[in-house]
Enzyme design. Structure first.
Site, PDB file in Angstrom:
ATOM      1  N   SER A   7      77.184  -3.128 -33.757  1.00 10.11           N
ATOM      2  CA  SER A   7      76.625  -4.117 -34.242  1.00 10.11           C
ATOM      3  C   SER A   7      75.644  -4.017 -34.427  1.00 10.11           C
ATOM      4  CB  SER A   7      77.272  -4.999 -33.504  1.00 10.11           C
ATOM      5  OG  SER A   7      77.360  -6.501 -34.789  1.00 10.11           O
ATOM      6  N   HIS A  32      78.320  -0.725 -37.847  1.00  9.78           N
ATOM      7  CA  HIS A  32      78.842  -2.542 -38.494  1.00  9.78           C
ATOM      8  C   HIS A  32      78.175  -3.325 -39.004  1.00  9.78           C
ATOM      9  CE1 HIS A  32      82.116  -5.204 -38.051  1.00  9.78           C
ATOM     10  NE2 HIS A  32      81.378  -6.124 -37.580  1.00  9.78           N
ATOM     11  N   ASP A  34      77.007  -7.167 -40.018  1.00  5.87           N
ATOM     12  CA  ASP A  34      77.802  -8.565 -40.357  1.00  5.87           C
ATOM     13  C   ASP A  34      76.719  -8.913 -41.656  1.00  5.87           C
ATOM     14  OD1 ASP A  34      79.823  -8.704 -38.015  1.00  5.87           O
ATOM     15  OD2 ASP A  34      78.242  -8.397 -36.989  1.00  5.87           O
ATOM     16  N   MET A  36      76.391 -12.237 -42.957  1.00  4.20           N
ATOM     17  CA  MET A  36      76.386 -14.175 -42.389  1.00  4.20           C
ATOM     18  C   MET A  36      76.154 -14.847 -43.969  1.00  4.20           C
ATOM     19  SD  MET A  36      76.373 -13.842 -38.879  1.00  4.20           S
ATOM     20  CE  MET A  36      76.648 -12.704 -37.637  1.00  4.20           C
ATOM     21  N   HIS A  65      81.215  -6.323 -43.184  1.00 11.65           N
ATOM     22  CA  HIS A  65      81.750  -7.470 -43.122  1.00 11.65           C
ATOM     23  C   HIS A  65      81.318  -8.321 -42.786  1.00 11.65           C
ATOM     24  CE1 HIS A  65      83.881  -9.906 -38.931  1.00 11.65           C
ATOM     25  NE2 HIS A  65      84.176 -10.584 -40.353  1.00 11.65           N
ATOM     26  N   MET A  67      80.965 -11.761 -43.342  1.00 11.16           N
ATOM     27  CA  MET A  67      81.335 -13.413 -42.490  1.00 11.16           C
ATOM     28  C   MET A  67      80.693 -14.510 -44.349  1.00 11.16           C
ATOM     29  SD  MET A  67      81.084 -13.070 -38.973  1.00 11.16           S
ATOM     30  CE  MET A  67      81.859 -11.593 -38.225  1.00 11.16           C
ATOM     31  N   MET A 136      88.723 -10.851 -34.681  1.00 10.06           N
ATOM     32  CA  MET A 136      87.812 -11.141 -34.641  1.00 10.06           C
ATOM     33  C   MET A 136      88.100 -12.135 -32.405  1.00 10.06           C
ATOM     34  SD  MET A 136      85.023 -11.300 -35.840  1.00 10.06           S
ATOM     35  CE  MET A 136      84.402 -11.973 -35.295  1.00 10.06           C
ATOM     36  N   ASP A 174      85.802  -7.576 -32.676  1.00  3.79           N
ATOM     37  CA  ASP A 174      84.676  -7.766 -32.593  1.00  3.79           C
ATOM     38  C   ASP A 174      84.253  -8.567 -32.094  1.00  3.79           C
ATOM     39  OD1 ASP A 174      82.765  -8.044 -33.719  1.00  3.79           O
ATOM     40  OD2 ASP A 174      82.933  -8.409 -36.014  1.00  3.79           O
TER      41      ASP A 174
END
Length: 222
Positions: A7, A32, A34, A36, A65, A67, A136, A174
């Site tokens: 990540s 990965h 993320d 956000m 991913h 979020m 998660m 994750d």
């Protein structure tokens, strides 16, 4: 064989290019990423421009991913930025099936992510439409948290449903994944391990990726 997805949230942003190249040279299978927004989760990470920059250096697929709230309006821009796999949160989608279909129409693999409190039974009706499920194993928003062991039961429940329906869906875990618990997670039925702090904060990230890749090779689902 299971896959490892370091990540980039845990990378050193002052030398992001170097960290990406390090993972390029490792046994990792994908990055990965993320995303956000500070609304769906209490943190802000990076957007489309950074993803595009990562893509320009990365030699492995980008597992993006989201979020974020209202993900539908950003799906196309993240695919354009370089996402190879795009996952949205069940909790953030008013019309989950439509969101999944939009992702598939854009020509990339589609995933659904579930927060720790969300039951795997709530995605029964879309299992045939997706390529992966992100479970998660920490509350989303920050790296470095401790693994929630209740996740092991969720992995087994989801794996049973996938097997019963003879589906080709990857289970991705994750949050809080490291050398201390990877074998248990794989034994429960996981296919992809997202590893952030356990990789980038280790003394030898490339070696840690290799160790995570080797763990559980001879184990079977229970």
């Amino acid at each position: 064989m299971h896959q490892i997805a370091p990540s980039l949230l845990a990378a050193d942003f002052s030398k992001l290019g170097e960290d990406i190249q390090m993972i390029n040279d490792s046994d990792a299978d994908m990055f990965h990423v993320d995303v956000m927004d500070g609304v769906f989760v209490p943190n802000i990470s990076f957007g489309q421009n950074i993803v595009k920059t990562i893509k320009s250096v990365a030699e492995k697929p980008l597992d993006v991913h989201l979020m974020i709230v209202n993900p539908d309006q950003y799906l196309e821009s993240f695919v354009d930025a370089g996402a190879d796999i795009l996952s949205v949160h069940y909790e953030a989608c008013n019309h989950l099936h439509r969101s999944i279909q939009m992702i598939k129409t854009l020509g990339v693999r589609a995933g659904v992510a579930l927060n720790p409190h969300t039951s795997v039974t709530l995605i029964e009706d879309v299992l045939e439409d997706i390529d992966q499920v992100i479970l998660m194993s920490v509350n989303p928003g920050f790296g470095g948290q401790k693994f929630i062991y209740q996740t092991l039961l969720k992995i087994k429940q989801l794996k049973d449903r996938i097997t019963e329906r003879n589906l080709d869906i990857k289970i991705e875990i994750d949050g809080g994944v490291g050398l201390q618990n990877a074998e248990k997670i794989l034994q429960a039925g996981a296919d992809i391990l997202v590893a952030g702090s356990s990789v980038f904060k280790s003394d030898d990230p490339v070696k840690t990726v290799s160790q995570l890749k080797q763990i559980g090779i001879n184990t079977t689902s229970i």
